[in-house]
Design a protein around this motif. Structure first.
Motif, short mmCIF file in Angstrom:
data_model
loop_
_atom_site.label_atom_id
_atom_site.label_comp_id
_atom_site.label_asym_id
_atom_site.label_seq_id
_atom_site.Cartn_x
_atom_site.Cartn_y
_atom_site.Cartn_z
N GLU A 302 41.30 23.91 43.00
CA GLU A 302 41.90 23.89 41.66
C GLU A 302 41.01 24.52 40.60
N ARG A 303 39.75 24.81 40.94
CA ARG A 303 38.85 25.49 40.01
C ARG A 303 39.00 27.00 40.05
N ILE A 304 39.75 27.50 41.02
CA ILE A 304 39.93 28.94 41.17
C ILE A 304 41.23 29.36 40.51
N CYS A 305 41.15 30.35 39.64
CA CYS A 305 42.33 30.90 38.98
C CYS A 305 42.79 32.15 39.73
N VAL A 306 44.10 32.26 39.93
CA VAL A 306 44.70 33.39 40.64
C VAL A 306 45.51 34.21 39.64
N ALA A 307 45.32 35.53 39.64
CA ALA A 307 46.05 36.39 38.71
C ALA A 307 46.31 37.75 39.35
N ALA A 308 47.38 38.37 38.92
CA ALA A 308 47.65 39.74 39.35
C ALA A 308 46.54 40.65 38.85
N LEU A 309 46.35 41.77 39.55
CA LEU A 309 45.26 42.66 39.17
C LEU A 309 45.40 43.19 37.75
N ASP A 310 46.65 43.40 37.30
CA ASP A 310 46.85 43.96 35.96
C ASP A 310 46.94 42.88 34.88
N ALA A 311 46.74 41.61 35.24
CA ALA A 311 46.78 40.54 34.24
C ALA A 311 45.57 40.63 33.32
N PRO A 312 45.74 40.33 32.04
CA PRO A 312 44.59 40.39 31.12
C PRO A 312 43.51 39.38 31.52
N LYS A 313 42.26 39.73 31.28
CA LYS A 313 41.16 38.84 31.61
C LYS A 313 41.11 37.68 30.61
#
Length: 381
Positions: A302-313
């Protein structure tokens, strides 16, 4: 009058739990003794229990503070149930001693220990109806019939079983049997409760409700409680402190939050919750702390965030480590999504709450994983 007995004499309220009672004379010998909270203090001193050549419990030293809710957690064969049976008096230690309220009880039989016990099977008396099950511990203490009747009526109302007093245990549902067991324990007013997998026979919804009720009742009564379970959620929900056992010995003891967030060993990290063990992960681990020797890096899913490559940082990106991976699997679990993401040769598990309007990432999709460097923990192998 003690807290629990005074509570029974109050007007009925909502809530119930599940405990059965050792129904005979207490260590002090009679109900008239003052049940000061000091009587509930427990201590194991270098206790070993052997079954032939096998040591089920090895040199165990453990103390339980007055009014504490302590849970002993571990897999099958860890020694947790043997520890509880030693405290209950159903087994005698091969070595060492056990103290209650400063008095050795290693040689005191179970029926002379003033303790309430709940078993997964409820331990109700099959030949007795509900009323007789509740009256039994009061009879053992010499209480007069009129007072027994009044007290049983009050507690039946308290646990929402009024009208069922003539039913036999076999005519009750599992939840109703739990409430009868609770009522019997409250009537006997033990200074110590021993819970052996108390909620294991219940379905999930009722189990969660019972967890809340047991926690509330423990807070209200302040009875020293020792619970044995293999259910991690139950341990985290109920406990003031958790003892994790492995192969007959204590692996770690701490508060639920501390033991989950700062596990001492790889075994504790993986047994209590889910953990990503980063042993030779194929990428450099960034952390705010220096990694001690003979340890392995670990991070909770639950400490790891998952995002698409083009998602803003994220705005705190400078505090995070970021790696690129490919989604291998997505598991939907109601309010949560669990992702298995391959990063080089390492498979990482990430868990996130489902957010309305945010689509799930799909297998085969390249994603960015991020976590705070301060969330990395180091555990002994």
């Amino acid at each position: 009058m003690s807290n629990a007995l005074a509570f029974i004499n109050q007007q009925p309220a909502n809530g119930f739990a599940s405990v059965a009672v050792n129904s005979s004379a207490s260590i002090a010998g009679n109900e008239a003794k003052e049940k000061d909270v000091a009587l509930a203090q427990i201590e194991f001193r270098n206790v070993t229990k052997n079954y032939g050549s096998v040591a089920a419990v090895k040199d165990l030293s453990l103390s339980v503070s007055r009014g504490e809710f302590l849970t002993i957690l571990g897999p099958s064969g860890s020694g947790k149930t043997t520890t509880l049976m030693l405290l209950a008096g159903f087994q005698a230690p091969s070595q060492g001693d056990i103290f209650i309220a400063g008095k050795s009880v290693a040689a005191v039989p179970s029926y002379r220990r003033d303790q309430g016990i709940v078993f997964q099977s409820y331990a109700l008396f099959p030949p007795l109806n509900v009323r007789r099950n509740l009256e039994f511990p009061l009879e053992m203490r010499g209480m007069k019939a009129a007072e027994r009747t009044a007290r049983v009526d009050r507690i039946l109302s308290r646990v929402h079983l009024s009208g069922l007093e003539d039913r036999m245990p076999s005519q009750l549902s599992g939840g109703q049997q739990q409430r009868v067991a609770l009522a019997r324990a409250l009537i006997a007013d033990p200074p110590i409760l021993l819970l052996d997998e108390p909620l294991g026979a219940l379905d999930r919804n009722l189990r969660e409700q019972m967890q809340s009720e047991i926690k509330s009742l423990h807070k209200e009564f302040g009875i020293t409680t020792v619970c044995v379970t293999h259910d991690q959620d139950e341990a985290l929900t109920l406990s003031d402190r958790i003892v994790v056992m492995r192969a007959g010995a204590i692996e770690q003891t701490d508060t639920p939050e501390a033991i989950y967030d700062r596990p001492a060993t790889q075994f504790v990290a993986k047994f209590l919750g889910e953990a990503n063990i980063l042993e030779n992960p194929g990428f450099m681990i960034e952390s705010e702390a220096t990694q001690p020797s003979d340890t392995i890096a670990m991070i909770r899913p639950e400490r790891i965030c998952v995002a698409a490559l083009d998602a803003p940082k994220r705005v705190d990106a400078d505090l995070r480590q970021s790696v690129i991976g490919i989604v291998e699997n997505m598991i939907y679990a109601g309010p949560l999504r669990k992702y298995h993401v391959r990063v080089g040769s390492t498979l990482l598990v990430a868990r996130e709450h489902v957010v309305s309007g945010r689509p799930a990432l799909q297998p085969g999709e390249e994603v960015r994983l991020e976590w705070l460097r301060s969330d990395v923990r180091f555990v002994a192998a």
